[in-house]
Write a protein that holds these residues in place. Structure first.
Motif, PDB file in Angstrom:
ATOM      1  N   ASN A   1       0.804  -1.213   0.000  1.00 62.15           N
ATOM      2  CA  ASN A   1       0.000   0.000   0.000  1.00 62.15           C
ATOM      3  C   ASN A   1       0.843   1.271   0.000  1.00 62.15           C
ATOM      4  O   ASN A   1       0.315   2.361  -0.223  1.00 62.15           O
ATOM      5  N   VAL A   2       2.142   1.144   0.290  1.00 61.22           N
ATOM      6  CA  VAL A   2       3.037   2.296   0.360  1.00 61.22           C
ATOM      7  C   VAL A   2       4.237   2.005  -0.537  1.00 61.22           C
ATOM      8  O   VAL A   2       4.663   0.850  -0.672  1.00 61.22           O
ATOM      9  N   PHE A   3       4.775   3.069  -1.155  1.00 59.48           N
ATOM     10  CA  PHE A   3       5.952   2.889  -1.997  1.00 59.48           C
ATOM     11  C   PHE A   3       7.103   2.328  -1.172  1.00 59.48           C
ATOM     12  O   PHE A   3       7.456   2.870  -0.119  1.00 59.48           O
ATOM     13  N   GLN A   4       7.689   1.229  -1.669  1.00 62.02           N
ATOM     14  CA  GLN A   4       8.796   0.559  -0.978  1.00 62.02           C
ATOM     15  C   GLN A   4       9.991   0.511  -1.919  1.00 62.02           C
ATOM     16  O   GLN A   4       9.952  -0.172  -2.947  1.00 62.02           O
ATOM     17  N   PRO A   5      11.071   1.240  -1.621  1.00 65.32           N
ATOM     18  CA  PRO A   5      12.156   1.428  -2.601  1.00 65.32           C
ATOM     19  C   PRO A   5      12.844   0.153  -3.057  1.00 65.32           C
ATOM     20  O   PRO A   5      13.054  -0.042  -4.259  1.00 65.32           O
ATOM     21  N   ILE A   6      13.198  -0.739  -2.139  1.00 62.59           N
ATOM     22  CA  ILE A   6      13.922  -1.953  -2.530  1.00 62.59           C
ATOM     23  C   ILE A   6      13.056  -2.835  -3.414  1.00 62.59           C
ATOM     24  O   ILE A   6      13.499  -3.358  -4.450  1.00 62.59           O
ATOM     25  N   ASN A   7      11.799  -3.008  -3.027  1.00 62.66           N
ATOM     26  CA  ASN A   7      10.887  -3.825  -3.844  1.00 62.66           C
ATOM     27  C   ASN A   7      10.729  -3.220  -5.235  1.00 62.66           C
ATOM     28  O   ASN A   7      10.708  -3.942  -6.241  1.00 62.66           O
ATOM     29  N   TRP A   8      10.629  -1.893  -5.325  1.00 61.84           N
ATOM     30  CA  TRP A   8      10.474  -1.226  -6.620  1.00 61.84           C
ATOM     31  C   TRP A   8      11.709  -1.447  -7.497  1.00 61.84           C
ATOM     32  O   TRP A   8      11.582  -1.716  -8.693  1.00 61.84           O
ATOM     33  N   VAL A   9      12.897  -1.361  -6.894  1.00 57.67           N
ATOM     34  CA  VAL A   9      14.131  -1.572  -7.658  1.00 57.67           C
ATOM     35  C   VAL A   9      14.177  -2.980  -8.222  1.00 57.67           C
ATOM     36  O   VAL A   9      14.515  -3.185  -9.404  1.00 57.67           O
ATOM     37  N   PHE A  10      13.798  -3.980  -7.436  1.00 59.09           N
ATOM     38  CA  PHE A  10      13.837  -5.362  -7.913  1.00 59.09           C
ATOM     39  C   PHE A  10      12.791  -5.612  -8.994  1.00 59.09           C
ATOM     40  O   PHE A  10      13.063  -6.304  -9.981  1.00 59.09           O
ATOM     41  N   VAL A  11      11.604  -5.063  -8.822  1.00 59.41           N
ATOM     42  CA  VAL A  11      10.560  -5.264  -9.831  1.00 59.41           C
ATOM     43  C   VAL A  11      10.971  -4.643 -11.160  1.00 59.41           C
ATOM     44  O   VAL A  11      10.769  -5.228 -12.236  1.00 59.41           O
ATOM     45  N   GLN A  12      11.584  -3.459 -11.107  1.00 56.26           N
ATOM     46  CA  GLN A  12      12.001  -2.807 -12.347  1.00 56.26           C
ATOM     47  C   GLN A  12      13.203  -3.516 -12.983  1.00 56.26           C
ATOM     48  O   GLN A  12      13.256  -3.705 -14.204  1.00 56.26           O
ATOM     49  N   SER A  13      14.179  -3.922 -12.162  1.00 58.95           N
ATOM     50  CA  SER A  13      15.372  -4.575 -12.713  1.00 58.95           C
ATOM     51  C   SER A  13      15.074  -5.973 -13.225  1.00 58.95           C
ATOM     52  O   SER A  13      15.809  -6.504 -14.067  1.00 58.95           O
ATOM     53  N   ALA A  14      13.993  -6.609 -12.723  1.00 60.24           N
ATOM     54  CA  ALA A  14      13.641  -7.960 -13.175  1.00 60.24           C
ATOM     55  C   ALA A  14      13.247  -7.984 -14.642  1.00 60.24           C
ATOM     56  O   ALA A  14      13.236  -9.048 -15.275  1.00 60.24           O
ATOM     57  N   LYS A  15      12.927  -6.828 -15.203  1.00 61.86           N
ATOM     58  CA  LYS A  15      12.559  -6.774 -16.614  1.00 61.86           C
ATOM     59  C   LYS A  15      13.770  -6.972 -17.517  1.00 61.86           C
ATOM     60  O   LYS A  15      13.617  -7.160 -18.727  1.00 61.86           O
ATOM     61  N   ALA A  16      14.974  -6.887 -16.953  1.00 61.39           N
ATOM     62  CA  ALA A  16      16.207  -7.087 -17.735  1.00 61.39           C
ATOM     63  C   ALA A  16      17.064  -8.133 -17.039  1.00 61.39           C
ATOM     64  O   ALA A  16      18.106  -7.845 -16.455  1.00 61.39           O
ATOM     65  N   PHE A  17      16.581  -9.381 -17.022  1.00 58.81           N
ATOM     66  CA  PHE A  17      17.342 -10.467 -16.396  1.00 58.81           C
ATOM     67  C   PHE A  17      18.708 -10.605 -17.087  1.00 58.81           C
ATOM     68  O   PHE A  17      18.795 -10.452 -18.305  1.00 58.81           O
ATOM     69  N   PRO A  18      19.808 -10.847 -16.360  1.00 56.86           N
ATOM     70  CA  PRO A  18      19.881 -11.219 -14.944  1.00 56.86           C
ATOM     71  C   PRO A  18      20.259 -10.069 -14.007  1.00 56.86           C
ATOM     72  O   PRO A  18      20.951 -10.291 -13.018  1.00 56.86           O
TER      73      PRO A  18
END
Length: 609
Positions: free
Chosen positions: A366-383
C-alpha cells in the motif's frame, strides 16, 4: 538439468537454461566465498582438514539455498508476459507445474542437505575434533576407531532431537482453525491445502527459522550497522612490514641496552645496584612486549598461514584505498534496506488481511517501498535482478559474519568462543557455521517477506482485467494496457488465478506462518527488534571513534587489535603499498627514527628517564 530440459518447450528453453546457468555461477561464487571465509578466519596452528572441508561444504550449501530464491522468482516470472498480463504461449499448466516441481525437488534437496550437515555432520565433526588426544595417539592407546565411536555416540543425541522434532510436527495438528473471511481466497486455499507430511515439514522448518531469527536479530542487525562503518574506519596508519621493521630495530636497541647494563655491573661484588635493577626490569618488560608485537606483525603479514590467507591479505591491501567509497555506498544501501523493512513492517501491521492469524500476510503493498520497486524494475532485464539479489544476499551474509566476529559465541553474557580473523578455533568455526545456517534461514524469510515482498512472491507477473471474448480464453490487454495489474495475494479474479503463479519459497514460508501462527508472529515482530538493534549499533558506531590501543595490544597479544585507525591519507597509501610489496619503507633521517621510537618505544623511553 536433464529433467528441466525435458519439461521445457523450445520457446522457453533458452530463458530457463540461462536462469539455471546463472544459478550455477552463483553457487560457484558461493564456493569461493566459503573457501575464503574458512581459511581467513580459522587458526592455522589448530587447523583440521575435516573441519575445513565440513565448513566449506556447509557454507556453500547454505549460500546455494538462499541463491535459489532469485531463481525461483525468475522462473515463475518467465512464464508470463509483463506488458500483456497473460501467460506466454509455451507456459501451459503442465509446463508450469513441471517448473514448480523441479524447484520443489531442488529446494527439498538443499534443505535436506542443510539439515544433514547442521544436525549430524557438523556435530560429528565437532566431537571428532574434540576427541583427538595427541598423547594417546602417540602412545597408541586411542586409535581412529575408538575416536570415531566416541564422536558417533555423542552425535546420537542430535539425531534423537531431529526425530523428536519430526514426530512432533507430524502428529501435532495444524494450528489454523478459524482463519476468518479472507481465507476463502484462492491463494490461501492453496496454502491450506497441504498434507500431513508437508505440515510436519513446515513445523520443523518454521521452528528452525524462528531459532535463526533470534540469532539474526542480534548478530545480523549489529553486523549490518558495523560492516559499512568498518570499511570506512579500517585503513591502517602503519603497515605490517613497517611495524615488523620498527619492532626489530627497537628490540635490537633494547637488548643492546641490557648488555651495557650487565657489563657495567659484571665486576661489582655487591651485585647490580637498585637503580640499574629497576632499569633492567623495565627493559625486560619492554623486550617481552616487543617480542609479542613482532609475532603479531609476522601473523599480520601471513607468515605461517595458508597461501589463500596471504593472497586475500594482498587483495585487501590492493583495494584498501577504495574501502572508504565502498563503505559509504554500503552505508547508504544499509539505510535504504532499513527504511524499506520499516515501511513493509508498518504496512503489514496495519493492512494485513488476517493479522497474527496468518503471520501478517500482506495482500498487496500500500506504500511505496524502494527496494521492492528496484527489484521489480530490474527484473525486466534479467539477470540484473539476480545479480542485485546475489549482492544483497552476500551483504546480509557478510553482516552476519561481522556480527558474530564482533559479539562472539556467547551463552547469555558469557563469551564461550571468540571469532577472530586468523585466530578462530575449529570448535568455534563449526559452531559459527551452525549459527550461520540458522541465520541464513532467517535471512531467507526477511528478504522474501520484508525486504522485497511483492517481488519475492510474484516477481514481475501481471494479469489482465479485460473480459475475454470467448469463455476459456485468456483476457487480451494489447489495446487496454491500463487494465494490466500486478499480481498479489488479495485478488480473486479468475484471470489472476490463471496467470499469477506464486514462488515456491513464498508459498512455503506463508504456509509455515499460516499453519503455525506463533512462528509467523515471532518472526514478524522480531524484524522490528532487528531494526532497533541496527539503529542502536549504527548511532553508537558513528560517535565512537576507534583508537590505536597499544597497551592492550602488548599485554594481550591474542586480542590482536588493529595496528592503527583513522590515519591521514598519505599514511594510508604508504601502508597499503608496503602491504602489497611486503617491504618496509627505509627511514632516511634521524628525525624519522626519533618519531618511530616515540611511537613504538615508549617503555624504553620511560626506562631511560
Amino acid at each position: 538439468m536433464a529433467s528441466i530440459i525435458s519439461t521445457m518447450a523450445p520457446a522457453g528453453l533458452l530463458q530457463t537454461s540461462l536462469i539455471w546457468t546463472t544459478f550455477a555461477v552463483a553457487v560457484a561464487l558461493g564456493l569461493l566465498v566459503a573457501i575464503i571465509t574458512t581459511f581467513t578466519w580459522q587458526n592455522p596452528h589448530e587447523r583440521s582438514i575435516t573441519v575445513s572441508i565440513v565448513a566449506i561444504v556447509s557454507i556453500t550449501s547454505l549460500l546455494a539455498t538462499i541463491f535459489l530464491l532469485p531463481v525461483d522468482i525468475a522462473l515463475v516470472s518467465s512464464t508470463a508476459s509483463v506488458h500483456l498480463g497473460a501467460k506466454k504461449d509455451w507456459a501451459t499448466s503442465e509446463r508450469v507445474d513441471g517448473i514448480l516441481y523441479t524447484l520443489k525437488v531442488v529446494y527439498y534437496t538443499l534443505y535436506s542437505l542443510d539439515a544433514l550437515l547442521c544436525l549430524i555432520v557438523i556435530p560429528f565433526a565437532y566431537f571428532w575434533y574434540e576427541e583427538y588426544d595427541e598423547v594417546e595417539e602417540e602412545e597408541g592407546t586411542s586409535g581412529s576407531g575408538v575416536r570415531f565411536w566416541k564422536a558417533l555416540k555423542y552425535t546420537f543425541a542430535f539425531v534423537f532431537l531431529v526425530l523428536v522434532l519430526f514426530l512432533v510436527g507430524f502428529f501435532v495438528p495444524a494450528a489454523g482453525g478459524d482463519h476468518g473471511k479472507h481465507m476463502d481466497l484462492d491463494y490461501f486455499k492453496r496454502l491450506l491445502g497441504a498434507n500431513q507430511g508437508e505440515k510436519a515439514l513446515t513445523f520443523g522448518i518454521g521452528l528452525l527459522i524462528t531459532l535463526g531469527t533470534l540469532l539474526y536479530t542480534l548478530y545480523t542487525g549489529a553486523g549490518l550497522a558495523l560492516l559499512p562503518v568498518s570499511f570506512i574506519k579500517s585503513a591502517p596508519s602503519i603497515s605490517a612490514p613497517q611495524l615488523s621493521a620498527t619492532t626489530a630495530s627497537d628490540l635490537e636497541r633494547n637488548r643492546e641496552l641490557q648488555r651495557q647494563l650487565e657489563m657495567r655491573n659484571a665486576g661489582r661484588p655487591e651485585g647490580v645496584s637498585q637503580k640499574d635493577r629497576r632499569e633492567l626490569d623495565a627493559l625486560l618488560r619492554e623486550e617481552r612486549t616487543l617480542v609479542r608485537r613482532e609475532r603479531l606483525a609476522a601473523e599480520a603479514r601471513g607468515d605461517g598461514r595458508s597461501a589463500i590467507y596471504r593472497a586475500w591479505n594482498k587483495v585487501e591491501a590492493v583495494f584498501r584505498p577504495l574501502k572508504l567509497i565502498g563503505g559509504i555506498l554500503l552505508l547508504l544501501l544499509a539505510i535504504v534496506v532499513w527504511v524499506s523493512m520499516l515501511i513493509t513492517g508498518i504496512d503489514k501491521a496495519a493492512n494485513s488481511v488476517c493479522k497474527q492469524r496468518c503471520g501478517y500476510i500482506l495482500g498487496h503493498i500500500n506504500v511505496f517501498q524502494p527496494i521492492n520497486w528496484v527489484f521489480v524494475q530490474s527484473a525486466k532485464a534479467f539477470p540484473v535482478d539476480y545479480i542485485l539479489m546475489a549482492l544483497l544476499v552476500l551483504i546480509f551474509f557478510s553482516s552476519s559474519i561481522t556480527g558474530i566476529a564482533t559479539i562472539g559465541i556467547r551463552f547469555l553474557w558469557v563469551r564461550v568462543f571468540q571469532i577472530k580473523k586468523g585466530r578462530t578455533a575449529p570448535q568455534a568455526l563449526l559452531i559459527a557455521t551452525v549459527m550461520l545456517a540458522l541465520i541464513i534461514l532467517a535471512i531467507n524469510y526477511a528478504i522474501a517477506m520484508m525486504v522485497a515482498p511483492q517481488y519475492s512472491i510474484y516477481g514481475t507477473q501481471t494479469f489482465c482485467l479485460n473480459t475475454p471474448l470467448h469463455p476459456g480464453e485468456q483476457p487480451d490487454c494489447r489495446e487496454h494496457r491500463d487494465m494490466v495489474r500486478p499480481c498479489s495475494e488479495a485478488f480473486s479474479e479468475p484471470a489472476a488465478k490463471d496467470v499469477c503463479t506464486p514462488t515456491v519459497m513464498s508459498t512455503f514460508l506463508n504456509r509455515v506462518t499460516l499453519n503455525w501462527p506463533v512462528f509467523g508472529a515471532i518472526d514478524f515482530w522480531a524484524q522490528f527488534a532487528f531494526l532497533g538493534v541496527f539503529l542502536v549499533v549504527f548511532v553508537t558506531s558513528l560517535f565512537r571513534t576507534p583508537k590505536l590501543n597499544l597497551s592492550e595490544l602488548d599485554e594481550e597479544a591474542e586480542v590482536d587489535e588493529e595496528e592503527g585507525l583513522l590515519a591521514s591519507t598519505g599514511r594510508r597509501f604508504g601502508a597499503t603499498w608496503q602491504d602489497i610489496t611486503g617491504r618496509a619503507k627505509r627511514s632516511g633521517s634521524g628525525a624519522e627514527d626519533n618519531a618511530r621510537r616515540n611511537g613504538y618505544g615508549t617503555a624504553g623511553s620511560t626506562s631511560r628517564q
